[in-house]
Design a protein around this motif. Structure first.
Motif, PDB file in Angstrom:
ATOM      1  N   ILE A 221       0.870  -1.176   0.000  1.00  0.00           N
ATOM      2  CA  ILE A 221       0.000   0.000   0.000  1.00  0.00           C
ATOM      3  C   ILE A 221       0.909   1.230   0.000  1.00  0.00           C
ATOM      4  CG2 ILE A 221      -1.810   1.233   1.229  1.00  0.00           C
ATOM      5  CD1 ILE A 221      -2.660  -1.419   2.457  1.00  0.00           C
ATOM      6  N   VAL A 222       0.776   2.053  -1.033  1.00  0.00           N
ATOM      7  CA  VAL A 222       1.729   3.141  -1.272  1.00  0.00           C
ATOM      8  C   VAL A 222       0.976   4.459  -1.401  1.00  0.00           C
ATOM      9  CG1 VAL A 222       3.540   3.995  -2.797  1.00  0.00           C
ATOM     10  CG2 VAL A 222       3.269   1.535  -2.464  1.00  0.00           C
ATOM     11  N   SER A 223       1.517   5.501  -0.777  1.00  0.00           N
ATOM     12  CA  SER A 223       0.969   6.856  -0.916  1.00  0.00           C
ATOM     13  C   SER A 223       1.979   7.733  -1.633  1.00  0.00           C
ATOM     14  CB  SER A 223       0.660   7.475   0.452  1.00  0.00           C
ATOM     15  OG  SER A 223      -0.443   6.861   1.057  1.00  0.00           O
ATOM     16  N   CYS A 224       1.495   8.545  -2.548  1.00  0.00           N
ATOM     17  CA  CYS A 224       2.304   9.609  -3.143  1.00  0.00           C
ATOM     18  C   CYS A 224       1.455  10.867  -3.101  1.00  0.00           C
ATOM     19  CB  CYS A 224       2.739   9.253  -4.566  1.00  0.00           C
ATOM     20  SG  CYS A 224       1.398   8.788  -5.680  1.00  0.00           S
TER      21      CYS A 224
ATOM     22  N   LEU B  53       3.917   5.458 -11.108  1.00  0.00           N
ATOM     23  CA  LEU B  53       4.172   4.831  -9.814  1.00  0.00           C
ATOM     24  C   LEU B  53       4.518   3.367 -10.057  1.00  0.00           C
ATOM     25  CD1 LEU B  53       4.085   4.826  -6.687  1.00  0.00           C
ATOM     26  CD2 LEU B  53       1.648   4.265  -6.860  1.00  0.00           C
ATOM     27  N   THR B  54       5.678   2.946  -9.583  1.00  0.00           N
ATOM     28  CA  THR B  54       6.135   1.572  -9.754  1.00  0.00           C
ATOM     29  C   THR B  54       6.087   0.853  -8.415  1.00  0.00           C
ATOM     30  OG1 THR B  54       7.647   2.260 -11.518  1.00  0.00           O
ATOM     31  CG2 THR B  54       8.042   0.115 -10.512  1.00  0.00           C
ATOM     32  N   MET B  55       5.490  -0.355  -8.409  1.00  0.00           N
ATOM     33  CA  MET B  55       5.473  -1.161  -7.189  1.00  0.00           C
ATOM     34  C   MET B  55       5.406  -2.639  -7.565  1.00  0.00           C
ATOM     35  SD  MET B  55       1.710  -0.067  -5.787  1.00  0.00           S
ATOM     36  CE  MET B  55       0.230  -0.138  -6.804  1.00  0.00           C
ATOM     37  N   ASP B  56       5.960  -3.471  -6.689  1.00  0.00           N
ATOM     38  CA  ASP B  56       5.955  -4.916  -6.905  1.00  0.00           C
ATOM     39  C   ASP B  56       4.568  -5.494  -6.647  1.00  0.00           C
ATOM     40  OD1 ASP B  56       8.591  -4.759  -7.461  1.00  0.00           O
ATOM     41  OD2 ASP B  56       9.305  -5.686  -5.626  1.00  0.00           O
ATOM     42  N   HIS B  57       4.345  -6.692  -7.187  1.00  0.00           N
ATOM     43  CA  HIS B  57       3.152  -7.464  -6.846  1.00  0.00           C
ATOM     44  C   HIS B  57       3.537  -8.938  -6.811  1.00  0.00           C
ATOM     45  CE1 HIS B  57       2.302  -9.319 -10.786  1.00  0.00           C
ATOM     46  NE2 HIS B  57       2.791  -8.200 -11.292  1.00  0.00           N
ATOM     47  N   CYS B  58       2.709  -9.750  -6.146  1.00  0.00           N
ATOM     48  CA  CYS B  58       3.025 -11.168  -5.964  1.00  0.00           C
ATOM     49  C   CYS B  58       2.029 -12.074  -6.677  1.00  0.00           C
ATOM     50  CB  CYS B  58       3.067 -11.522  -4.472  1.00  0.00           C
ATOM     51  SG  CYS B  58       1.492 -11.300  -3.633  1.00  0.00           S
ATOM     52  N   GLY B  59       1.238 -11.527  -7.594  1.00  0.00           N
ATOM     53  CA  GLY B  59       0.283 -12.350  -8.330  1.00  0.00           C
ATOM     54  C   GLY B  59       0.922 -13.021  -9.528  1.00  0.00           C
ATOM     55  N   GLU B  60       0.305 -14.104  -9.966  1.00  0.00           N
ATOM     56  CA  GLU B  60       0.672 -14.745 -11.214  1.00  0.00           C
ATOM     57  C   GLU B  60      -0.377 -14.329 -12.232  1.00  0.00           C
ATOM     58  OE1 GLU B  60       3.297 -17.038 -12.157  1.00  0.00           O
ATOM     59  OE2 GLU B  60       4.126 -15.970 -10.447  1.00  0.00           O
TER      60      GLU B  60
ATOM     61  N   GLN C 164      -7.612   5.301  -2.374  1.00  0.00           N
ATOM     62  CA  GLN C 164      -8.367   5.752  -1.212  1.00  0.00           C
ATOM     63  C   GLN C 164      -8.806   7.190  -1.407  1.00  0.00           C
ATOM     64  OE1 GLN C 164      -6.348   5.703   2.590  1.00  0.00           O
ATOM     65  NE2 GLN C 164      -8.200   5.030   3.612  1.00  0.00           N
ATOM     66  N   SER C 165     -10.079   7.433  -1.192  1.00  0.00           N
ATOM     67  CA  SER C 165     -10.610   8.787  -1.331  1.00  0.00           C
ATOM     68  C   SER C 165     -10.241   9.622  -0.111  1.00  0.00           C
ATOM     69  CB  SER C 165     -12.136   8.744  -1.493  1.00  0.00           C
ATOM     70  OG  SER C 165     -12.733   8.305  -0.284  1.00  0.00           O
ATOM     71  N   CYS C 166     -10.510  10.905  -0.194  1.00  0.00           N
ATOM     72  CA  CYS C 166     -10.193  11.801   0.915  1.00  0.00           C
ATOM     73  C   CYS C 166     -11.025  11.484   2.149  1.00  0.00           C
ATOM     74  CB  CYS C 166     -10.426  13.249   0.488  1.00  0.00           C
ATOM     75  SG  CYS C 166      -9.311  13.800  -0.817  1.00  0.00           S
ATOM     76  N   GLU C 167     -12.199  10.857   1.956  1.00  0.00           N
ATOM     77  CA  GLU C 167     -13.036  10.494   3.098  1.00  0.00           C
ATOM     78  C   GLU C 167     -12.590   9.204   3.750  1.00  0.00           C
ATOM     79  OE1 GLU C 167     -14.267  11.313   0.114  1.00  0.00           O
ATOM     80  OE2 GLU C 167     -14.806  13.371   0.627  1.00  0.00           O
ATOM     81  N   GLY C 168     -11.629   8.498   3.151  1.00  0.00           N
ATOM     82  CA  GLY C 168     -11.115   7.278   3.744  1.00  0.00           C
ATOM     83  C   GLY C 168     -11.609   6.004   3.093  1.00  0.00           C
ATOM     84  N   SER C 169     -12.612   6.070   2.228  1.00  0.00           N
ATOM     85  CA  SER C 169     -13.127   4.865   1.582  1.00  0.00           C
ATOM     86  C   SER C 169     -12.263   4.521   0.363  1.00  0.00           C
ATOM     87  CB  SER C 169     -14.582   5.064   1.156  1.00  0.00           C
ATOM     88  OG  SER C 169     -14.682   6.135   0.230  1.00  0.00           O
TER      89      SER C 169
ATOM     90  N   PHE D 210      -2.563   4.126  -3.142  1.00  0.00           N
ATOM     91  CA  PHE D 210      -2.921   3.099  -4.113  1.00  0.00           C
ATOM     92  C   PHE D 210      -2.576   1.715  -3.577  1.00  0.00           C
ATOM     93  CE2 PHE D 210      -2.058   6.925  -6.595  1.00  0.00           C
ATOM     94  CZ  PHE D 210      -3.155   6.969  -7.449  1.00  0.00           C
ATOM     95  N   ALA D 211      -3.268   0.706  -4.133  1.00  0.00           N
ATOM     96  CA  ALA D 211      -2.966  -0.699  -3.863  1.00  0.00           C
ATOM     97  C   ALA D 211      -3.531  -1.524  -5.008  1.00  0.00           C
ATOM     98  CB  ALA D 211      -3.549  -1.165  -2.530  1.00  0.00           C
ATOM     99  N   LEU D 212      -2.837  -2.617  -5.342  1.00  0.00           N
ATOM    100  CA  LEU D 212      -3.305  -3.546  -6.371  1.00  0.00           C
ATOM    101  C   LEU D 212      -3.972  -4.724  -5.683  1.00  0.00           C
ATOM    102  CD1 LEU D 212      -3.357  -4.216  -9.430  1.00  0.00           C
ATOM    103  CD2 LEU D 212      -1.266  -5.549  -9.050  1.00  0.00           C
ATOM    104  N   VAL D 213      -5.227  -4.971  -6.038  1.00  0.00           N
ATOM    105  CA  VAL D 213      -6.028  -6.028  -5.420  1.00  0.00           C
ATOM    106  C   VAL D 213      -6.468  -7.003  -6.498  1.00  0.00           C
ATOM    107  CG1 VAL D 213      -8.208  -6.532  -4.248  1.00  0.00           C
ATOM    108  CG2 VAL D 213      -6.806  -4.618  -3.497  1.00  0.00           C
ATOM    109  N   GLY D 214      -6.376  -8.294  -6.212  1.00  0.00           N
ATOM    110  CA  GLY D 214      -6.800  -9.323  -7.150  1.00  0.00           C
ATOM    111  C   GLY D 214      -7.976 -10.101  -6.604  1.00  0.00           C
TER     112      GLY D 214
END
Length: 846
Positions: A506-509, A522-529, A542-547, A582-586
Motif C-alpha cells: 500500500i503506497v501513498s504519493c 508509480l512503480t510497485m511490486d506485486h506477488c500475483g501470477e 483511497q478517497s479523501c473520506e477514507g473509503s 494506491f494498492a493492487l487487489v486481485g
C-alpha cells in the motif's frame, strides 16, 4: 409383444445393474442389484413417486450433512452425486409398506462430508439426487445442492463516525462480509438491538444501511453493525454518532431601571436551547445597554472618583496618539531609504514569486535590473484538496485517510525546502499541521523531494517502489514538494470482499490535489501470477473520506482514463494524473489463481543455549516484504540458513503446512509435539498480515553439537510444495547471509532534474520531435512501441499529446537505474529515419 413389454423393465434393470457393477469396478463404488425382482402384489403400472426428496443443505465447520429420500412404490433407491453413483455401502436403507395403499416404500439416507464437497469446489456446485426404481420404471428426485457455509471476517464496508446537528438525517452504511448463506444484518445502539418496528424514526435499507430520519439527542450513541449466519457472528467496528445542538438565545429580560450614568441594561442567556455535545455557542452578546430617555434619569455632580477616571482616560488617549505619530515617522524614513536603494519594490518578492522588473529610475543609474530566482519560488495552487461531504457543518472528523487530510476550499501553499534537509525535519513539519492524518512509517520507508517542470524521481530503497515525475508533468513556474510513503497493511484499513486479496504494498504519493499536466508513473511490486483466466485485477485508490474505490480494472482500461497500468511478471507501472494512496487487489476467478510466496529460513547467528530455533517465513514475493523481514531478523540476531524458494499458493481454501524431518536423534531432539504446523489459508490469502512464520525448536543433546542436518517441508494441501535440505554449522556457517544483502537502488532516494533520467534531455526531445508525427513508412512511435514490446498499449499512447514521450517515460520507469541505453538507441536507429545523426548530440549541447 405383450410378453416382451412385460419383460422389458426387468431386462432394463438387469442391463443397468450390470453397467453399475462395471462402473463401480472402476470407481470402487459398486451399487449392487439396483433393480430387484418385482415385489408380489405391486402394481406394475405405477412409477415411483417421492414422499421425501433431498433438500439444499449447508455444511457447517466439519460436520457432515444428512440427505434423505423416501419413495413409493419403490424396490430400490440410490443416490447419485455430481453425476457419479454413491457406493452401496454408504447407503442406510429402511424398507416398509405404505399403510394406505399397501405399496412397498423405501427410505434411504447418506452422509456427505466436507472433503467430498471440497474436491469439486470452484469447478461446479456439489449436488446429489435420488433415483428410485419400481417394476414400472425409474423416477429422479430434485437436485439438492450441498454448500460449505462460511462467513468471512472483514466487512466490505463499515459504518464511520459522524457528527450531525439536531433533526438532521443520519445514514450509516454497512456491507457485511461475504458468506454462504448470505449474512443477515442487525444493528446495535450502545449494545442494544435497534428495532425499526418499535421506532418509526429508524429503518434499515435493503443494502443494510441504518437510516435515522431526524436525529434526536437520544440518537447520540455507538452504533455497531452485526452480520450473522449459521456459521458465525461478526461485529463491525463501532461508529460514534454525536448529535450536537447549536445554542440559541433566550428572550431578552426587561430593561433595568435607569442608573446614575443615564444608562440601563437588559440580558439574555444562551439556553434556548443550550449548546450540547460540542454544538456552537450563541453568536452575539448576552448584555445590551443603552442611554436612558426617561425623565427619571437624574444628573448629579461628578465626585472625586469620576474626575480621576476621566483624567486617566485622557492620559491614555494622549499616549496612544504620540505612539501612532512615532510609528508613522519611522515608516516614512524606511520607505525613503528603500526608494534610494531599490529600483522597484517588487524585487523584494522576487525570491518567492516570478515578477516583471521595472526599469531603473533615471536618478539611480548605478542600479542593476535583478531577475527573479525561479529556483526558490513558493508554489501556490487554488482549489479544494479534499472537500468535506458531510454537510454544512464546519466540524470535521479524523478518519484513516491520506497522509494529508482535507483542508477545505481556499488557497494552499507548498513551501520550498532544501533537498538536503533531514527527513526528520520534513516529517516533523508535516506532523505539526492540523490536517496530518497518518504518520509515515519512518524515514526508511519514505522519500521526498522538491521538483519543478524538469521532473525527477523518488525511490524508497530496497522496496521496488518508485515514482517517476517526467519532464513537464509539473507546470512551469511551480515547485512541488512531493512525498512517497510505504504503509504497513495493519495500519491502513483496506476492505477486501469475496475472494479478493492484496497483491501489492500500500503506497501513498502526494500531496493529493496538486495539478499535474502529464501522468506520473508509480512503480510497485506485486506477488500475483497474472492470468486473465484466473484473476480479475483492480487498482484501488483511497478517497479523501477514507473509503477505497476501484479506479481501474486491468484489461478494461479506457485510453482517456486518468489511470493506466502496465502489468509485468513481478511489477506494475501505474500512470496517474492524480496523486494519492494506491494498492493492487486481485480477485480469484478460479482455484488456479495463485500468489507467489517467498520462503525464507532463519536461525540465530550465535547459539548460547541448548535450544536452537529455525524460523520459516512465508512472505509475499515482493521487495518490500523481504526488506521488512531482513530488518526484523537483524534486530533478532538471525541469519539466513538456506537459499530462498518460491511457492505458488492457490486459492483452494487449503492451509499451508510446515514440517521438519530427518533430524539426527543422536545429536538433536525436536520439541514439536505434532507432525506438522499449519498457517490458516485466510491468514495468507488476504495479504494484510506481516511476518507470517512458523518456528521449529530443536534441542542439542550436547553443547558441543554444532552440525545440523535435517529437511524442512512447506506445502499447501493438494497444492504446490517446496523442500529444504538443511546442512549447516550453527557456529561458523554464514555462506547464505550474503544472498540477502540489501543494496541501495540508484543511491539517494530523490533525484531531481536530468540526473533522474537515463536518456539525455536533448536526445529525448529529438526523439519525440521525430517520432510523434505519423510516418507512412512506419518509422514513427508505433514501430518504436513494437520494438520495445509495448504494442498492446498503442491506444493509450495515441490518446496523449505526445505518444513518444509516454513510451520513453515507461522505458525510464522500467529500466532505471540499470537500463541498457545502447539497446534503446539501437531500437530507435532501426526505425529507418533518413537523418542518421538525428539522435546524437555534441558534447557542447550536453
Amino acid at each position: 409383444m405383450a410378453v416382451l413389454s412385460g419383460l422389458w423393465p426387468a431386462l432394463l434393470g438387469i442391463v443397468l445393474a450390470a453397467w453399475l457393477r462395471g462402473s463401480g469396478a472402476q470407481q470402487s463404488a459398486t451399487v449392487a442389484n439396483p433393480v430387484p425382482n418385482p415385489v408380489p402384489g405391486s402394481n406394475p403400472d405405477l412409477l415411483p413417486h417421492f414422499l421425501v426428496e433431498p433438500e439444499d443443505v449447508y455444511i457447517v465447520k466439519n460436520k457432515p450433512v444428512l440427505l434423505v429420500c423416501k419413495a413409493t412404490p419403490a424396490t430400490q433407491i440410490f443416490f447419485k452425486c455430481n453425476g457419479e453413483w454413491v457406493r452401496q455401502v454408504d447407503h442406510v436403507i429402511e424398507r416398509s409398506t405404505d399403510g394406505s395403499s399397501g405399496l412397498p416404500s423405501m427410505e434411504v439416507r447418506i452422509n456427505v462430508s466436507r472433503q467430498q464437497v471440497e474436491k469439486v469446489f470452484g469447478l461446479e456446485e456439489f449436488w446429489c439426487q435420488c433415483v428410485a426404481w419400481s417394476s414400472s420404471g425409474t423416477t429422479k428426485s430434485q437436485k439438492a445442492y450441498i454448500r460449505i457455509a462460511y462467513l468471512r471476517k472483514n466487512f466490505e464496508q463499515e459504518p464511520l463516525a459522524k457528527e450531525v446537528s439536531l433533526e438532521q438525517g443520519i445514514v450509516l452504511p454497512c456491507r457485511p462480509p461475504e458468506g454462504i448463506p448470505p449474512a443477515e444484518v442487525e444493528w446495535l445502539r450502545n449494545e442494544d438491538l435497534v428495532d425499526p418496528s418499535m421506532d418509526p424514526n429508524v429503518y434499515i435499507t435493503r443494502e443494510h444501511s441504518l437510516v435515522v430520519r431526524q436525529a434526536r439527542l437520544a440518537d447520540t450513541a455507538n452504533y455497531t453493525c452485526v452480520a450473522k449466519n449459521i456459521v458465525a457472528r461478526r461485529r463491525s467496528a463501532s461508529a460514534a454518532v454525536i448529535v450536537y445542538v447549536d445554542g440559541s438565545w433566550s428572550p431578552w429580560s426587561k430593561w433595568s431601571a435607569c442608573g446614575l450614568d443615564c444608562t440601563h441594561w437588559r440580558s439574555r442567556e444562551c439556553s434556548d436551547p443550550a449548546p450540547r455535545n460540542g454544538g456552537e455557542e450563541c453568536q452575539g452578546t448576552d448584555l445590551d445597554t443603552r442611554n436612558c430617555t426617561s425623565d427619571l434619569c437624574v444628573h448629579t455632580a461628578s465626585g472625586p472618583e469620576d474626575v480621576a477616571l476621566y483624567v486617566g482616560l485622557i492620559a491614555v488617549a494622549v499616549c496612544l496618539l504620540l505612539l501612532l505619530l512615532v510609528l508613522i515617522l519611522v515608516y516614512c524614513r524606511k520607505k525613503e531609504g528603500l526608494d534610494s536603494d531599490v529600483a522597484d519594490s517588487s524585487i523584494l518578492t522576487s525570491g518567492f514569486q516570478p515578477v516583471s522588473i521595472k526599469p531603473s529610475k533615471a536618478d539611480s543609474p548605478h542600479l542593476l535590473t535583478i531577475q527573479p530566482d525561479l529556483s526558490t519560488t513558493t508554489t501556490t495552487y487554488q482549489g479544494s484538496l479534499c472537500p468535506r461531504q458531510d454537510g454544512p457543518s464546519p466540524k470535521f472528523q479524523l478518519t484513516n485517510g491520506h497522509l494529508l487530510s482535507p483542508l477545505g476550499s481556499g488557497r494552499h501553499t507548498l513551501h520550498h525546502s532544501s533537498p538536503t534537509s533531514e527527513a526528520e525535519d520534513f516529517v516533523s513539519r508535516l506532523s505539526t499541521q492540523n490536517y496530518f492524518r497518518s504518520l509515515p512509517r519512518g524515514t526508511s520507508n519514505m522519500a521526498y523531494g522538491t521538483f519543478n517542470f524538469l521532473g525527477g524521481r523518488l525511490m524508497i530503497p530496497n522496496t521496488g517502489i518508485s515514482l517517476l515525475i517526467p519532464p513537464d508533468a509539473i507546470p512551469r513556474g511551480k515547485i512541488y514538494e512531493i512525498y512517497l510513503t510505504l504503509h504497513k497493511p495493519e495500519d491502513v484499513r483496506l476492505p477486501l470482499a469475496g475472494c479478493q486479496t492484496l497483491l501489492s504494498p500500500i503506497v501513498s504519493c502526494g500531496p493529493p490535489g496538486v495539478l499535474l499536466t502529464r501522468p506520473v508513473i508509480l512503480t510497485m511490486d506485486h506477488c500475483g501470477e497474472p492470468s486473465p483466466e484466473s484473476w480479475s485485477l483492480r487498482l484501488k485508490k483511497q478517497s479523501c473520506e477514507g473509503s477505497w474505490e476501484d479506479v481501474l480494472h486491468l484489461g478494461e482500461e479506457a485510453p482517456c482514463h486518468l489511470y493506466y497500468c502496465q502489468l509485468e511478471a513481478g511489477a506494475c507501472y501505474v500512470f496517474t494524473e492524480q496523486l494519492g494512496r494506491f494498492a493492487l487487489v486481485g480477485e480469484a476467478l478460479s482455484v488456479a489463481a495463485a500468489k507467489r510466496l517467498k520462503l525464507l529460513l532463519f536461525a540465530p547467528v550465535a547459539c548460547t543455549s541448548l535450544e536452537y530455533n529455525i524460523r520459516v517465513y512465508c512472505l509475499h514475493d515482493t521487495h518490500d516484504a523481504l526488506k521488512e523481514v531482513v530488518q526484523l531478523e537483524k534486530q533478532l540476531g538471525g541469519q539466513l540458513i538456506q537459499e530462498p524458494r518460491v511457492l505458488h499458493f492457490k486459492d483452494s481454501y487449503h492451509n499451508l503446512r510446515l514440517s521438519i524431518h530427518d533430524v539426527p536423534s543422536s545429536l538433536w531432539k525436536s520439541k514439536l509435539l505434532v507432525s506438522y504446523q499449519e498457517i490458516p489459508f485466510y491468514h495468507i490469502w488476504n495479504g494484510t498480515q506481516q511476518y507470517l512464520h512458523c518456528t521449529f525448536t530443536l534441542e542439542r543433546v550436547s553443547p558441543s553439537t554444532s552440525d545440523l542436518a535435517c529437511k524442512v517441508w512447506v506445502w499447501q494441501v493438494e497444492g504446490d510444495g517446496q523442500s529444504f535440505n538443511v546442512n549447516f554449522n550453527i557456529t561458523k556457517d554464514t555462506r547464505f547471509s550474503e544472498l540477502l544483502v540489501l543494496e541501495s537502488e540508484g543511491g539517494v532516494p530523490a533525484l531531481v532534474g536530468p540526473s533522474a533520467f537515463k536518456i539525455p534531455f536533448l536526445i529525448r526531445q529529438k526523439i519525440i520531435t521525430s517520432l510523434d508525427p505519423p510516418c507512412s513508412r512506419g518509422a514513427d512511435w508505433r514501430t518504436l512501441a513494437q520494438k520495445l514490446h509495448l504494442d498492446s498499449h498503442l491506444s493509450f499512447f495515441a490518446s496523449k499529446p505526445s505518444p513518444t514521450a509516454m513510451i520513453l517515460n515507461l522505458w525510464e520507469a522500467r529500466h532505471f537505474p540499470n537500463g541498457n541505453l545502447s539497446q534503446l538507441a539501437a531500437a530507435v536507429a532501426g526505425l529507418g529515419q533518413p537523418d542518421a545523426g538525428l539522435f546524437t548530440v555534441s558534447e557542447a549541447e550536453c
